[in-house]
Motif scaffolding. Structure first.
Motif: not given
Ligand code: NAI
Length: 379
Positions: A184, A202, A207
């Protein structure tokens, strides 16, 4: 750098800077060396220093010096040495300045006003430098004309977005040797740089959560497919945090204390003020939280793509520095008309650079017919 090379060929013929001294403070790495060389080919005496103590590459500085460019800088310069290098660069009492972040212009408005005597004007490379110039201009304190090259379309659309997007991940990946996929990533700021950083994260399989203060940019991020949260709410999820806001103290104590063990913070904004290092030092001893979690701060919080990498790819800097070279030429040509103040380059120069770049990349496009121009009301 084909666009810059075409401009260089003209400069060689026309020598627009003959007899002029140009002081340059831009990240001292290979593409900047080429800009210095092109100005020199145009007849200028070039005095060059870096615009950040950690982005200077010593081999490039040595190469420039051997080409007769007066070069000041060393990788890892202390704050005092960094100031000294800027000061040395201004000792030539330049006719033109090319600044990146506003430090050279700041000196010319404070301790080095003596170096103003020959100054015709200058240009600024980055968003933060333009903020600083705008503040001076709004207070009627800007002492000479400055062109906001950052605000040219051929600059921010490509350098800030695609350049920063790629080089930030290059710097992080080559320094950490960790994966991005499956992680993330929290991107603070969804301006031109933030869009690039988020887009590339991305693409690498991450994420992405975006943090913003501007509701319009936040909607853009949502519609581009990203999650949007305040920093303190995003903090527990992030494996990587990248700040690109141009703002101060964007990641603070509350967010640090909520982060995962091993979280990596990196900044790509111009100054090392976005990640609150004081909060890290004060609240997290050695960047280890009281419960043993560790937080890593890359490159002392300085622009990660330049301090831990080689900056933007040459194809991108070709556009930015083509605009810089044309800006220097423009100031000389319009010396008499330009009053002190902040300007953007005429759109025709953006179009010209885009045309050279497109054709150098092997693309051609359609042109409006006379009928279409009439239909669109363009004549
Ligand atoms: P921009 O003005 O397009 O975007 C900045 C964004 O940050 C804006 O959308 C703003 O609303 C947002 N923001 C401001 N404060 C915030 C906060 N506290 N939390 C979350 N978002 C916040 O600026 P741009 O062109 O993207 O530049 C950003 C920074 O990156 C500047 O310091 C600029 O000089 C620097 N820069 C760095 C480069 C590099 O190679 N690392 C290349 C180009 C620019």
């Amino acid at each position: 750098m084909p666009a810059l090379s075409q401009i260089e060929a003209r400069f060689l013929r026309e020598k627009p800077f003959q007899g002029l001294r140009v002081a340059v403070s831009v990240h001292l790495e290979a593409k900047t060396a080429n800009l210095g060389y092109v100005l020199q080919q145009g007849g200028a005496e070039v005095y060059l220093t870096g615009s950040n103590p950690l982005s200077t590459q010593d081999d490039v500085a040595a190469g420039l010096a051997s080409m007769g460019v007066e070069t000041f800088g060393i990788h890892g310069a202390s704050p005092e040495e960094y100031q000294q290098h800027l000061t040395e660069t201004l000792k030539c009492h330049p006719h033109l300045v090319i600044d990146d972040g506003g430090d050279l212009v700041h000196l010319l408005h404070t301790t080095r006003k003596d170096a103003l005597e020959n100054l015709i004007g200058g240009s600024e490379e980055t968003t933060t430098g333009v903020y600083r110039l705008r503040q001076l201009a709004n207070e009627n304190k800007l002492l000479f004309p400055m062109l906001a090259v950052n605000n040219s379309q051929c600059k921010f659309l490509f350098d800030n977005r695609y350049g920063t997007g790629q080089s930030v991940w290059d710097g992080i990946i080559r320094s950490t040797n960790l994966t991005v996929t499956g992680k993330t990533v929290v991107v603070a700021g969804y301006g031109w740089c933030g869009k690039g950083v988020a887009m590339r994260a991305k693409g690498l399989g991450a994420h992405v959560i975006v943090t913003e203060v501007d509701p319009i940019k936040a909607i853009e991020a949502v519609f581009d497919g990203f999650d949007v949260k305040p920093m303190v709410e995003a903090a527990p999820y992030g494996d990587y945090f990248v700040t690109v806001t141009g703002d101060i103290h964007v990641i603070n104590k509350d967010a640090f204390l909520a982060m995962k063990d091993g979280a990596i913070c990196a900044n790509a904004g111009h100054f090392d003020v976005e990640v609150n290092k004081e909060d890290l030092r004060k609240n997290i001893e050695g960047y280890v939280l009281p419960d043993g979690r560790t937080i890593y701060l890359m490159a002392e919080g300085r622009l990660v793509n330049l301090a831990a990498g080689d900056g933007h790819p040459a194809e991108i800097m070709d556009l930015s520095f083509a605009m810089q070279a044309l800006a220097a030429d423009y100031i000389c040509r319009h010396e008499k008309e330009l009053k002190p103040g902040l300007y953007v380059l005429p759109h025709e120069l953006d179009v010209k650079v885009a045309q050279i770049k497109l054709s150098s990349m092997g693309y051609s496009i359609d042109s409006l017919t006379e009928e279409q121009k009439a239909y669109l009301g363009l004549k």
